[in-house]
Structures are given as structure tokens and as C-alpha cells.
Scaffold this active site. Structure first.
Site, mmCIF file in Angstrom:
data_model
loop_
_atom_site.group_PDB
_atom_site.id
_atom_site.type_symbol
_atom_site.label_atom_id
_atom_site.label_comp_id
_atom_site.label_asym_id
_atom_site.label_seq_id
_atom_site.Cartn_x
_atom_site.Cartn_y
_atom_site.Cartn_z
ATOM 1 C CB CYS A 65 -90.336 34.040 12.620
ATOM 2 S SG CYS A 65 -90.020 32.309 12.295
ATOM 3 C CG HIS A 98 -91.540 34.251 16.581
ATOM 4 N ND1 HIS A 98 -92.609 33.543 16.078
ATOM 5 C CD2 HIS A 98 -90.417 33.592 16.172
ATOM 6 C CE1 HIS A 98 -92.155 32.506 15.401
ATOM 7 N NE2 HIS A 98 -90.831 32.507 15.444
ATOM 8 C CG ASN A 142 -91.265 28.876 14.939
ATOM 9 O OD1 ASN A 142 -92.108 29.649 14.513
ATOM 10 N ND2 ASN A 142 -89.965 29.067 14.788
HETATM 11 N N1 ACO Z 1 -83.840 14.997 19.487
HETATM 12 C C1 ACO Z 1 -82.741 14.568 20.137
HETATM 13 N N2 ACO Z 1 -81.530 15.121 19.956
HETATM 14 C C2 ACO Z 1 -81.435 16.142 19.077
HETATM 15 C C3 ACO Z 1 -82.559 16.633 18.363
HETATM 16 C C4 ACO Z 1 -83.794 16.010 18.604
HETATM 17 N N3 ACO Z 1 -84.947 16.403 17.982
HETATM 18 N N4 ACO Z 1 -82.142 17.635 17.571
HETATM 19 C C5 ACO Z 1 -80.825 17.789 17.776
HETATM 20 N N5 ACO Z 1 -80.400 16.880 18.678
HETATM 21 C C6 ACO Z 1 -79.045 16.681 19.193
HETATM 22 C C7 ACO Z 1 -77.970 17.155 18.245
HETATM 23 O O1 ACO Z 1 -77.703 16.173 17.268
HETATM 24 C C8 ACO Z 1 -76.814 17.379 19.180
HETATM 25 O O2 ACO Z 1 -76.224 16.146 19.462
HETATM 26 P P1 ACO Z 1 -74.613 16.014 19.596
HETATM 27 O O3 ACO Z 1 -74.251 16.899 20.768
HETATM 28 O O4 ACO Z 1 -74.419 14.554 19.848
HETATM 29 O O5 ACO Z 1 -74.064 16.508 18.310
HETATM 30 C C9 ACO Z 1 -77.496 17.859 20.461
HETATM 31 O O6 ACO Z 1 -78.860 17.471 20.366
HETATM 32 C C10 ACO Z 1 -77.390 19.368 20.669
HETATM 33 O O7 ACO Z 1 -77.765 20.007 19.450
HETATM 34 P P2 ACO Z 1 -77.850 21.588 19.354
HETATM 35 O O8 ACO Z 1 -78.274 21.966 17.975
HETATM 36 O O9 ACO Z 1 -76.595 22.199 19.868
HETATM 37 O O10 ACO Z 1 -79.013 21.889 20.404
HETATM 38 P P3 ACO Z 1 -79.550 23.254 20.936
HETATM 39 O O11 ACO Z 1 -79.539 23.275 22.390
HETATM 40 O O12 ACO Z 1 -78.941 24.428 20.200
HETATM 41 O O13 ACO Z 1 -81.092 23.187 20.510
HETATM 42 C C11 ACO Z 1 -82.535 24.079 18.808
HETATM 43 C C12 ACO Z 1 -81.425 23.075 19.149
HETATM 44 C C13 ACO Z 1 -83.749 23.695 19.625
HETATM 45 C C14 ACO Z 1 -82.847 23.989 17.326
HETATM 46 C C15 ACO Z 1 -82.087 25.511 19.195
HETATM 47 O O14 ACO Z 1 -80.810 25.771 18.676
HETATM 48 C C16 ACO Z 1 -83.039 26.549 18.687
HETATM 49 O O15 ACO Z 1 -84.177 26.651 19.117
HETATM 50 N N6 ACO Z 1 -82.575 27.437 17.783
HETATM 51 C C17 ACO Z 1 -83.407 28.524 17.281
HETATM 52 C C18 ACO Z 1 -84.334 28.031 16.248
HETATM 53 C C19 ACO Z 1 -85.356 29.102 15.948
HETATM 54 O O16 ACO Z 1 -85.880 29.662 16.871
HETATM 55 N N7 ACO Z 1 -85.657 29.444 14.740
HETATM 56 C C20 ACO Z 1 -86.609 30.535 14.624
HETATM 57 C C21 ACO Z 1 -86.736 31.052 13.383
HETATM 58 S S1 ACO Z 1 -87.630 29.969 12.317
HETATM 59 C C22 ACO Z 1 -88.149 30.892 10.960
HETATM 60 O O17 ACO Z 1 -87.821 32.025 10.801
HETATM 61 C C23 ACO Z 1 -89.044 30.152 9.938
#
Ligand code: ACO
Length: 359
Positions: free
Chosen positions: A111, A248, A278
Site C-alpha cells: 500500500c 492511503h 482499499n
Molecule cells: N462481517 C461481520 N463480522 C466480521 C467481519 C465481517 N466482514 N470480519 C470480521 N468480523 C468479526 C470477527 O469475526 C470478530 O468477531 P468475534 O468478536 O466474534 O471474534 C469481530 O468482527 C471483530 O473482529 P476484529 O478483527 O477485531 O475487528 P476490527 O474492529 O479490528 O476490524 C478490520 C477488522 C476492519 C480488518 C480492521 O482491523 C482493519 O481495518 N485493520 C487494518 C487493515 C488494513 O488497513 N490493512 C491495510 C494494509 S493492506 C495492504 O498493504 C495490501
């Protein structure tokens, strides 16, 4: 002293849309969860390849600069989703836009790739090694979406953006920059199945995105905020001088937290993640293009660019816009036509993936 100003800009978004409501029919998720956790409402899914989107964005940027493909000395393509491993997709772009015998090279810093490519292009122009450099960010991340992993599938989209760099006597272009990485964290955001390791100890072709979302999230906020503050200081500016932050577009909550850490209000932050998700290395040049089109950038604007991604890598730059905010011309370049919907494309891709990885 010579500078490397941005004189052209362009984007290419494939027409097929995949909305959050479509994901509700594909997996156990809701529009409410995706919107609330990420800010994403929909994303684009490409039928064409990365080099096709890159070439269209590149042609549009060249037209905006008022130069022809023959004028280009070098194509730098930031991507982590090239059409093939060899040759680099930049060479395919050179051919598709008809850029004479321009040099062509891919840059993979996930990214952060576009800012890395912009720093490299700027250095070459300022050193007199190249006059006109086409810097592109293009990605087809939908290829790596695995519909069985709801935590990553909903995040990514396809697209491309491009800028043209040309020498300038007046201060414009990148005024300061920072590139960084921490390879010890390679495993918290990775795609394993297409490199040399996969043949020895893995599953060749298993190119699904593996990510520890929470860990990536935490590091993104601190690293982007701190790197942005350092480039600002390196450019001799302070917060009051910043006209626009173009970060980004990974997650609206990461963008908000980064802006808060910097002390910037939302009126000085550009966000379009709701429409595209993204798009990795493509997100900043798409955002820059839309910021100019929407009048959020004025002649001489001071813009902070900042990104974070797989590697882990990060990059930041203080970009001073040049005098021109109107394109010199327009390009009629288009993607090859396709009638497939976002749903049809993503379903077909998933069937192919499951047949090759699990078969
Ligand atoms: N729909 C519904 N529920 C979901 C989904 C979904 N699509 N995805 C995950 N959940 C659930 C999980 O299973 C979890 O459930 P549980 O509590 O019963 O176990 C709950 O939601 C919370 O999951 P978390 O992973 O803790 O959620 P979080 O608030 O951290 O959000 C996310 C997840 C959106 C992925 C966030 O962590 C994020 O944006 N991280 C950064 C990702 C990123 O920006 N990457 C960039 C670089 S990419 C590159 O370089 C190519």
C-alpha cells in the site's frame, strides 16, 4: 535547484461495482458491520488486468499534462498485483500506452508503493536522469479476495491512478519525504502463494491475503501519524500550513485516528474509501486526482501524503502542487469492454481459486 512538479493526473476505476449488500449474499456479514468498521460502502471489481487499468490512468495523466506517450522517459508502476511475475507490468504499460522505448519498472511496497515510486521518480527528475516520468499506482486486489475470509474479503477493491512528473524551476512536487520498513513484521500482512517459498514449503497459487487486522490497524495509526509529522518538520512547515492530508485509503477509522493524532480537522482530510475500498498502491493517486477534480487542491497547495502497508512498509511526503489545476487535455482511453457485473466477476474468480488451490 531543479524540482519535479506534478503536471498531469488521471485515474481509472473499472465500472463493475460490488456493494456491501452484495457481500451480505456471499458471506456472513452486514452492510452495517462493514460501514461501521471500515467506512467502505462499495468497491470496484476489474474484468481487465492491472496493466490495462494502469495504461488508461497513465494515458489520462499524459493528456492532463499535455504531453504524448513518446515524451515519457520512464514508467514506474507501483503494484503488488502485477499481471505476471515476469515481465513486470510496467513494461506492458509502456507497450499499451505506446511510450516509445521508455524505461519501465515495477515497485512493490504494497500500500505504500505509490509514495515509494513518487520518491524514486522525483529523485531521477531532480538529478537530471529523466525528464518526464509517469508514476502509476494500479492494483487488482480482487484477485486475492477469498470469500471464505470475511475479515479481509470486504476490504479491498481494484483501480489505478497516475501522475506525470516534469522538471520545474519553481518549488513544486515533493519537498520532503520519508520511506521506512520493518520486515520483522512481514507475516502480519502477507500473500504467500506466488513467490519462491511457495514451491518449497507452501501452496503455489494460494494467493489469498492473510492479515492480522487489529495489529495492522494499531501500527498503521501510530506509524502514519508520526511519519507525516516528521516530513512536515523536514519541509520546514507546521500543521497550520497543511492544506490537505491525502492518506492511503485503508479504513476510515485509520484515517480519522491518523488525522486526530496529527491534529487535523476533517475539512483538511481527503477521503473516498466509501466508494472504492482499499486499492493499495492505487489509492493515493486516485485520491489526488479526485481532490484536484473536486477543487480541494489549489495552485501551490501543501499536501501531506502518507501510507502504510505490507512489509511492513510506510512512506510519507510533503507535496507542493504546481501552478496548474486544470488539465491541458483529455484522453479517450478506455478499458476493454466487459458486461460482467461485480458479483459475476467475484464469483467466477472464487470458483477458479477454489478449483486451483483446494483441488
Ligand atoms: N462481517 C461481520 N463480522 C466480521 C467481519 C465481517 N466482514 N470480519 C470480521 N468480523 C468479526 C470477527 O469475526 C470478530 O468477531 P468475534 O468478536 O466474534 O471474534 C469481530 O468482527 C471483530 O473482529 P476484529 O478483527 O477485531 O475487528 P476490527 O474492529 O479490528 O476490524 C478490520 C477488522 C476492519 C480488518 C480492521 O482491523 C482493519 O481495518 N485493520 C487494518 C487493515 C488494513 O488497513 N490493512 C491495510 C494494509 S493492506 C495492504 O498493504 C495490501
Amino acid at each position: 535547484m531543479s524540482y519535479a512538479a506534478i503536471t498531469g493526473w488521471g485515474k481509472c476505476l473499472p465500472p463493475a461495482v460490488l456493494a456491501n449488500s452484495d457481500f451480505e449474499t456471499l458471506m456472513d456479514t452486514t452492510d452495517e458491520w462493514i460501514t461501521g468498521r471500515t467506512g467502505i460502502k462499495e468497491r470496484r471489481i476489474a474484468a481487465a488486468e492491472t496493466s490495462d487499468m494502469a495504461a488508461v490512468a497513465g494515458r489520462r495523466a499524459l493528456a492532463a499534462a499535455g504531453i504524448t506517450p513518446d515524451d515519457v522517459d520512464l514508467v514506474i508502476l507501483a503494484t503488488c498485483t502485477p499481471d505476471r511475475l515476469v515481465p513486470g507490468a510496467a513494461a506492458m504499460v509502456q507497450e499499451k500506452i505506446g511510450a516509445g522505448s521508455a524505461g519501465a519498472v515495477d515497485v512493490n511496497a504494497a500500500c505504500s508503493g505509490f509514495i515509494y515510486a513518487l520518491v524514486m521518480g522525483t529523485a531521477l527528475v531532480r538529478a537530471g536522469s529523466a525528464d518526464r516520468v509517469l508514476v502509476i499506482g494500479a492494483e487488482k486486489l480482487s484477485t486475492w479476495i477469498d470469500l471464505r475470509d470475511r475479515s479481509t474479503a470486504v476490504l479491498f477493491g481494484d483501480g489505478a491512478g497516475a501522475v506525470v512528473l516534469e522538471p520545474s524551476d519553481v518549488p513544486a512536487g515533493l519537498m520532503a519525504s520519508e520511506l521506512g520498513s520493518d520486515g520483522a513484521l512481514a507475516d502480519i500482512l502477507t500473500v504467500k502463494g506466488s513467490g519462491t517459498e511457495a514451491l518449497v514449503d507452501g501452496t503455489p497459487g494460494d494467493t489469498r491475503i492473510e492479515m492480522e487486522g487489529r495489529e495492522v490497524f494499531k501500527r498503521a495509526v501510530t506509524t502514519m501519524g508520526d511519519a507525516a509529522a516528521r516530513v512536515l518538520a523536514a519541509a520546514g512547515l507546521d500543521l497550520a500550513d497543511v492544506d490537505l492530508l491525502v492518506p492511503h485509503q485503508a479504513n476510515a477509522r485509520i484515517i480519522d485516528a491518523t488525522a486526530r493524532r496529527l491534529g487535523l480537522g476533517e475539512e483538511r482530510v481527503f477521503t473516498n474509501i466509501g466508494s472504492y475500498g482499499n486499492t493499495s498502491a492505487a489509492s493515493i493517486p486516485i485520491a489526488l486526482t479526485e481532490a484536484v477534480e473536486q477543487g480541494r487542491i489549489a495552485p501551490g497547495s501543501d499536501i501531506v501524503l502518507v501510507a502504510f502497508g505490507g512489509g511492513l512498509t510506510w512512506a510519507a511526503g510533503l507535496l507542493r502542487w504546481g501552478e496548474r489545476i486544470e488539465p491541458v487535455g483529455e484522453s479517450s482511453a478506455m478499458l476493454p469492454s466487459s458486461t460482467e457485473s461485480g458479483m459475476e466477476l467475484i464469483r467466477r474468480r472464487q470458483r477458479a481459486r477454489e478449483a486451483s488451490w483446494d483441488g
